[in-house]
Scaffold this motif. Sequence first.
Motif, PDB file in Angstrom:
ATOM      1  N   THR A 293      -7.581   7.568   2.901  1.00 18.17           N
ATOM      2  CA  THR A 293      -8.899   8.292   2.672  1.00 18.17           C
ATOM      3  C   THR A 293      -9.815   7.302   2.951  1.00 18.17           C
ATOM      4  N   VAL A 294     -11.060   7.823   4.281  1.00 21.83           N
ATOM      5  CA  VAL A 294     -11.583   6.782   4.395  1.00 21.83           C
ATOM      6  C   VAL A 294     -13.038   7.576   4.518  1.00 21.83           C
TER       7      VAL A 294
ATOM      8  N   GLU B  35      -9.729   3.399  10.258  1.00 25.76           N
ATOM      9  CA  GLU B  35      -8.980   4.991  10.441  1.00 25.76           C
ATOM     10  C   GLU B  35      -7.997   4.412  10.919  1.00 25.76           C
ATOM     11  N   ASN B  36      -8.672   3.504  12.101  1.00 27.91           N
ATOM     12  CA  ASN B  36      -7.097   3.113  13.502  1.00 27.91           C
ATOM     13  C   ASN B  36      -5.655   2.060  13.006  1.00 27.91           C
ATOM     14  N   SER B  37      -5.770   1.689  11.561  1.00 25.12           N
ATOM     15  CA  SER B  37      -5.878   0.317  11.472  1.00 25.12           C
ATOM     16  C   SER B  37      -4.128   1.182  11.257  1.00 25.12           C
ATOM     17  N   GLY B  38      -2.580   0.148  11.199  1.00 27.26           N
ATOM     18  CA  GLY B  38      -1.811   0.872  10.665  1.00 27.26           C
ATOM     19  C   GLY B  38      -0.974   0.643   9.116  1.00 27.26           C
ATOM     20  N   LEU B  39      -2.426  -0.162   8.320  1.00 26.54           N
ATOM     21  CA  LEU B  39      -2.010  -0.426   7.303  1.00 26.54           C
ATOM     22  C   LEU B  39      -2.636   0.670   6.220  1.00 26.54           C
TER      23      LEU B  39
ATOM     24  N   LEU C 227     -18.782   7.774  -7.441  1.00 26.92           N
ATOM     25  CA  LEU C 227     -18.157   9.247  -7.853  1.00 26.92           C
ATOM     26  C   LEU C 227     -18.182   9.953  -7.812  1.00 26.92           C
ATOM     27  N   SER C 228     -18.771  10.211  -6.909  1.00 30.34           N
ATOM     28  CA  SER C 228     -18.213  12.100  -5.690  1.00 30.34           C
ATOM     29  C   SER C 228     -16.154  11.301  -5.609  1.00 30.34           C
ATOM     30  N   LEU C 229     -17.146  10.336  -4.986  1.00 29.97           N
ATOM     31  CA  LEU C 229     -15.066   9.592  -4.664  1.00 29.97           C
ATOM     32  C   LEU C 229     -14.342   9.474  -5.797  1.00 29.97           C
ATOM     33  N   TYR C 230     -14.706   8.908  -6.482  1.00 27.34           N
ATOM     34  CA  TYR C 230     -14.087   8.146  -7.576  1.00 27.34           C
ATOM     35  C   TYR C 230     -13.833  10.195  -8.455  1.00 27.34           C
ATOM     36  N   GLN C 231     -14.064  10.932  -8.166  1.00 32.01           N
ATOM     37  CA  GLN C 231     -13.795  12.168  -8.996  1.00 32.01           C
ATOM     38  C   GLN C 231     -12.613  12.950  -7.734  1.00 32.01           C
ATOM     39  N   ARG C 232     -11.991  12.702  -6.660  1.00 36.24           N
ATOM     40  CA  ARG C 232     -11.611  12.592  -5.769  1.00 36.24           C
ATOM     41  C   ARG C 232     -10.341  12.258  -6.184  1.00 36.24           C
TER      42      ARG C 232
ATOM     43  N   TYR D  19       0.908  -1.217   0.226  1.00 34.04           N
ATOM     44  CA  TYR D  19       0.021  -0.189  -0.422  1.00 34.04           C
ATOM     45  C   TYR D  19       1.061   1.522   0.181  1.00 34.04           C
ATOM     46  N   ALA D  20       1.955   1.110  -0.010  1.00 32.57           N
ATOM     47  CA  ALA D  20       3.224   2.083   0.674  1.00 32.57           C
ATOM     48  C   ALA D  20       2.749   3.744  -1.069  1.00 32.57           C
ATOM     49  N   GLY D  21       2.687   4.867  -0.717  1.00 29.95           N
ATOM     50  CA  GLY D  21       3.035   5.585  -1.723  1.00 29.95           C
ATOM     51  C   GLY D  21       1.956   5.451  -2.214  1.00 29.95           C
ATOM     52  N   LYS D  22       0.579   4.317  -2.731  1.00 31.77           N
ATOM     53  CA  LYS D  22      -0.606   4.105  -3.202  1.00 31.77           C
ATOM     54  C   LYS D  22      -1.672   5.492  -3.435  1.00 31.77           C
ATOM     55  N   ASN D  23      -2.456   5.153  -4.215  1.00 30.33           N
ATOM     56  CA  ASN D  23      -3.339   6.461  -4.453  1.00 30.33           C
ATOM     57  C   ASN D  23      -4.084   6.093  -3.764  1.00 30.33           C
ATOM     58  N   LEU D  24      -4.478   5.817  -3.092  1.00 31.05           N
ATOM     59  CA  LEU D  24      -5.670   4.795  -2.144  1.00 31.05           C
ATOM     60  C   LEU D  24      -6.674   5.357  -1.030  1.00 31.05           C
ATOM     61  N   HIS D  25      -7.546   4.709  -1.801  1.00 33.19           N
ATOM     62  CA  HIS D  25      -9.362   5.914  -1.166  1.00 33.19           C
ATOM     63  C   HIS D  25      -9.433   4.314  -0.971  1.00 33.19           C
ATOM     64  N   ILE D  26     -10.547   4.558   0.555  1.00 33.99           N
ATOM     65  CA  ILE D  26     -11.053   3.096   1.094  1.00 33.99           C
ATOM     66  C   ILE D  26     -12.617   3.960   1.812  1.00 33.99           C
ATOM     67  N   ALA D  27     -14.070   2.663   1.059  1.00 27.61           N
ATOM     68  CA  ALA D  27     -14.941   2.914   0.617  1.00 27.61           C
ATOM     69  C   ALA D  27     -15.269   1.851   1.913  1.00 27.61           C
ATOM     70  N   THR D  28     -15.555   2.470   3.354  1.00 23.23           N
ATOM     71  CA  THR D  28     -16.663   1.071   4.396  1.00 23.23           C
ATOM     72  C   THR D  28     -18.353   0.941   3.713  1.00 23.23           C
TER      73      THR D  28
END
Length: 445
Positions: A226-227, A217-221, A423-428, A198-207
């Motif tokens: 963004t979550v 949000e509390n995970s060390g990973l 769609l809003s998350l994709y845009q961000r 995951y390091a350095g990736k453009n990663l966006h989490i949806a739960t």
Amino acid sequence: MSPTSVHKRPLAVDMLNTGMVGGAAVAAARLHEGLLAKGIDSRLWNKPARRPDDEQESSSRPLNLELPLSWRAQFDAARSKLRDKRELRGRSPSLELFTTPWRSHPTPIDASTLSGDLFHLHWVNRWLDWTSFFGSIANDFPVVWTLHDMNPITGGCHHADGCDAFQRGCGNCPQLAMGKRAPNDISKRGFDVKYHSYAGKNLHIATPSRWLQRHAENSGLVQQATVQTIYNGVDLTEFRPLDKQRARQELGLPNDRTIIGFGAASLSNPRKGMQEFFRAVSKLSAPAEVLCLGFGDHSKAPSFHQLPEVHTTGFLTTPDQLARVYSAADVFVMPSLGENMPQTVVEAMACGTPTVAFRVGGIPEIVIPGETGMLADLGNCDQLGRGIQWMIDHPTERRQMGQRSRELVCREFDLDVQTEKYLSLYQRAIQATDEMKSRHYARSA
């Protein structure tokens, strides 16, 4: 957001989910259809079935990402697989899955097939090899990931069961057999592989629940990701209240009894709480006036005294079949011992049926005592039974709860609302790509 607000051509999304059945597959397929309805070029991919005969009619397409291995690499992979089996041997059958982020074959992206503007991952365990998959993705390429359980943010478990080691780095995993726990056990190695992937990736989490958002949000990973919570959408034209008498007639059920619904894809899974369910309904004051209606794989009822009559439909696959069962029931019971945001509860509520459940995971976000249902402390079958009994004894209040359940789902889980949020998350996520490139160019100048 317009489908062309980011690009002149329609936004293209490559969505990946390992299988074609199960809660994650249903959620992915619903979102996929919602995106298509808005003009998005959505492609839903799954791991190929082992046999062509196992392929099911689905909106997803099989995608083989595995690279061939040399003889030596095959030998090393087989040895690694045997080692994993040894380390996971002896785990309690009451625990959820534990899966590792490495596979026998590398699974890098196939750029000629996965050519969209972003990746949207769902449940990808037992398909993707984390190191080779994420290693083949440019750091600034947008990746959205919907978590359907805790595995992407832990060293290997799919439900941490109160353990908070995933906040720091795992190791000495309490879900491993006593002799298999160690500072550098399989959970620690899994955590490290994910950390570097995951390091350095453009990663966006949806739960799908605020409960899981807090854990992410509390995970060390995923501290750099963004979550946010986006509830899984449901088609409210498919899951809607049907005429109760007609639904019962079509199912061959009586109209003069209180019907308690229950169900899951795997009723035999101990964590789905079927033992707890039957223990709770065995405490009802007038079991002869009650009928239990279940769906899912068949689960034999235990030998409790004074059990109500139990009917099971077997595994149901279509919204029409499910909506008929939910509508026939007076109350739906969710006795699971561990959940994120169970779709069965959302679907039952969409059909105007209130819920009685254990206070676990994301369930308290929608099952509000006295408003949309009743809650019991986790594992307390006496409380669960009292909640069911209260529903039986208060038909007027129960129907009002059903109406409020439908209203809540219409407000929070509408498929169109979910699609717009994604769609809003994709845009961000795409905007973050541009920002990462700008920072890179600034450092290079």
